[in-house]
Write an enzyme that holds these catalytic residues in place. Sequence first.
Site, PDB file in Angstrom:
ATOM      1  CD  GLU A 175      -4.535  28.175  37.673  1.00 23.63           C
ATOM      2  OE1 GLU A 175      -5.431  28.905  38.146  1.00 23.63           O
ATOM      3  OE2 GLU A 175      -3.951  27.323  38.357  1.00 23.63           O
ATOM      4  CE1 TYR A 177      -6.496  28.874  30.115  1.00 30.33           C
ATOM      5  CE2 TYR A 177      -6.866  28.292  32.414  1.00 30.33           C
ATOM      6  CZ  TYR A 177      -6.365  27.972  31.170  1.00 30.33           C
ATOM      7  OH  TYR A 177      -5.732  26.772  30.954  1.00 30.33           O
ATOM      8  NE  ARG A 225      -8.151  26.719  40.607  1.00 31.75           N
ATOM      9  CZ  ARG A 225      -7.508  25.788  39.933  1.00 31.75           C
ATOM     10  NH1 ARG A 225      -8.151  25.093  39.006  1.00 31.75           N
ATOM     11  NH2 ARG A 225      -6.254  25.530  40.193  1.00 31.75           N
ATOM     12  CG  HIS A 263      -1.572  28.106  32.217  1.00 32.40           C
ATOM     13  ND1 HIS A 263      -1.374  27.054  33.080  1.00 32.40           N
ATOM     14  CD2 HIS A 263      -2.893  28.093  31.942  1.00 32.40           C
ATOM     15  CE1 HIS A 263      -2.512  26.435  33.301  1.00 32.40           C
ATOM     16  NE2 HIS A 263      -3.454  27.048  32.625  1.00 32.40           N
ATOM     17  CD  GLN A 350       7.694  11.005  33.692  1.00 33.47           C
ATOM     18  OE1 GLN A 350       8.210  11.009  34.788  1.00 33.47           O
ATOM     19  NE2 GLN A 350       7.918  10.038  32.837  1.00 33.47           N
TER      20      GLN A 350
END
Length: 680
Positions: A175, A177, A225, A263, A350
């Site tokens: 992601e 990081y 991961r 991201h 949401q």
Amino acid sequence: MTPAMPEASASPYPHLLAPLDLGFTTLRNRVLMGSMHTGLEDRARDVPRLAAYFAERAAGGVGLIVTGGYAPNVEGWLKPFAGAMTRGAHARRHRAVTDAVHAHDAKICLQLLHAGRYAYHPLSVAPSKAKAPINPFTPRPLSARGVERTLRAYVRAARLARDAGYDGVEVMGSEGYLINTFASARTNRRDDAWGGDLPRRMRFATEIVARIREACGPDFILIHRLSMLELVPDGSPWHEIVAQAQAIEAAGATLLNTGIGWHESRVPTIATSVPRAAFAGVTAKLRPHVGLPLVTTNRINTPEVAEAILAGGGADMVSMARPLLADPDWVAKARAGRPEAINTCIACNQACLDHVFANRTVSCLVNPRACAETELNYLPAATPKRIAVVGAGPAGLACATVAAARGHQVTLFEAGDAIGGQFNLARRIPGKEEFDETLRWFRHRIAETDVELRLGTTADIDMLTGYDVVVLATGVRPRPVDFAGHDRPDVITYLDVLSGRIVPGRRVALVGAGGIGFDVAEFLAHDGPSPTLDPARWMRDWGIDPAFEAPGGLLPAQPAAPARELWLLQRSPGRPGSRLGKTTGWIHRAALKAARVQMLGGVGYERMDDAGFHIRIDDTPQVLPVDHVVICAGQEPHRPLQAPLEAMGVSVHVIGGADVAAELDAKRAIAQGSRLAADL
Ligand code: FAD
Ligand code: NAP
Ligand code: SF4
């Protein structure tokens, strides 16, 4: 691989429910509850809530839980004072969580997450001085001693996790990081022992895994991961992903989890418009190259989808985070062969991810109890009452089913011929097909809780006498507009369009660029099936290499030609769409840009006539040569029954859009309906 146990093989989901033998321990099934930040990680006082949240998921049958991310040191904080695992006091505090999960025979791993250049504070570090496009803070490059200190921090955090009773850790290596930025040539510009060629770039990750294995012993679950598909320009090529996976395995990982996208990627990876299991093929592509079990992820939300992946040999486990927020009993219901009873995550983001980005505690649009387990409980009613609920939109549905589940006798009136209210329109938008699942679930709950449903019945005062409580959930009406020509037949509302009553021409202006204006533009831009239901088409639209071979998995996007010429207008200055959801607004804006929709702010509406729609921008008049104008100008509450009922002395509650129409969404409607029903 472990053969299916008799109980699992007798179920409709034998692969999903088969145990997984990890050698030193066995997971009871193939469901991993993926890491998700809830906002309850950061403060000691929230530990009881976190423990209750995980305990419900463990009781619901999940095999292995991974917590939200905890930093191994201060530089790795996601934001100032974010959750960390750096001291004995932290470990002692976590005992409440691990004990609560173990009481239900599930296993739990702590995720170690060093935010790297995504850290939202000035202490951030990275392999090189390369600012992330989504973060104002520029990271400091780690020195060789800094790298060594960071590695030791990871090991200390893993040891503390073990002391806290965790069954293992997940090392967050994807992601975008810190670990990911070491491995990728895009962000690692070093030329020392920790950068340069691939072996040096991936050394940071392999050292972490090897040292944790050595420090925590062979009987500690160590998940890594791995960023298997980066979805960023100049991202890692496939052969580097394979080499990283093999090195991580050799370093001692127990399980390899799949990471999709960074991201900062400009490709949606988990939004509701992403086809189900769209990225599972990446994990399947890696599987022949490694020997350890692989976990696949992203947009897996039903037992059918999960079972199909596992049965097809695409992975050894499935990771789901949001689906277990939506329904803690997901696994138990699958095991009981009752998939229709699952409250399915609709991937709206949401109440979960949008809350994370707003620094609010996470919850769930379809399950307001998520992360509120210690305070929102639907206990049996002390005195059963006769309750009338008027309106079967999300607010009325939630209220009626929760009240009935508590033992009240509930009658639900709905003027239309189906339940759902405005949700019935939402589900027709391309990319919102998941919204059907919520209506399916409410239909199931109505039957299960014995709500008396009266469809096709417009409740009036006479029908509402004799009840102990009346709840008005009568929703909203479109806000009228008053420009000249608003009453012409070619000026219509979003209700006309989405209900199919009127099919607009090829050139259309939309008045109002809120959530509904964007959705109607999406609806009108498409002809034919929704791209969400056609994964190959969807991948072409967003420029994803279906073979997952290209660097970062990206190819030039090839969006389909739009079905109409569209103008999306708002009166406020600035770019339309700035108030859409934090994690999904950019997707809606990008999709409409690809469909060549002209999005205009600062518009004055003058009149509609045979020449077209006359507008004014910065005092400059323009005529848009459109066939139709569609009004999407917001809503007003619809509650004509309230005053007469109150005048008669009837106890009335007003919820959902009937209460407040401004900034109404289904999240508020369902939460308000559920909370009222919990108190009746
Ligand atoms: P409504 O859904 O309006 O339901 C009211 C119901 O009451 C209706 O079914 C009506 O027929 C019934 N009724 C009224 N009077 C009577 C009477 N006298 N007797 C019997 N029945 C009566 N929200 C989100 O959160 N996320 C989204 O992505 C999203 N997308 C949307 C997309 C579109 C195209 C639209 C139109 C809406 C979208 N919404 C979305 C908004 C969401 O659907 C609404 O916020 C929600 O439906 C409001 O719920 P409600 O129960 O208050 O009212
Ligand atoms: P909205 O978001 O409030 O947008 C209304 C739009 O109409 C705005 O662009 C507003 O912009 C314009 N407007 C307001 N008064 C007007 C007037 N008198 N004349 C002309 N234009 C006017 O409402 P909505 O689009 O109807 O959506 C309703 C709710 O549904 C939203 O609050 C949203 O939460 C929910 N929803 C959510 C999603 C989602 O993806 N999460 C999708 C759809 C709907 P100007 O005032 O600048 O003109
Ligand atoms: Fe899923 Fe939406 Fe609930 Fe998040 S808020 S868990 S995306 S249904």
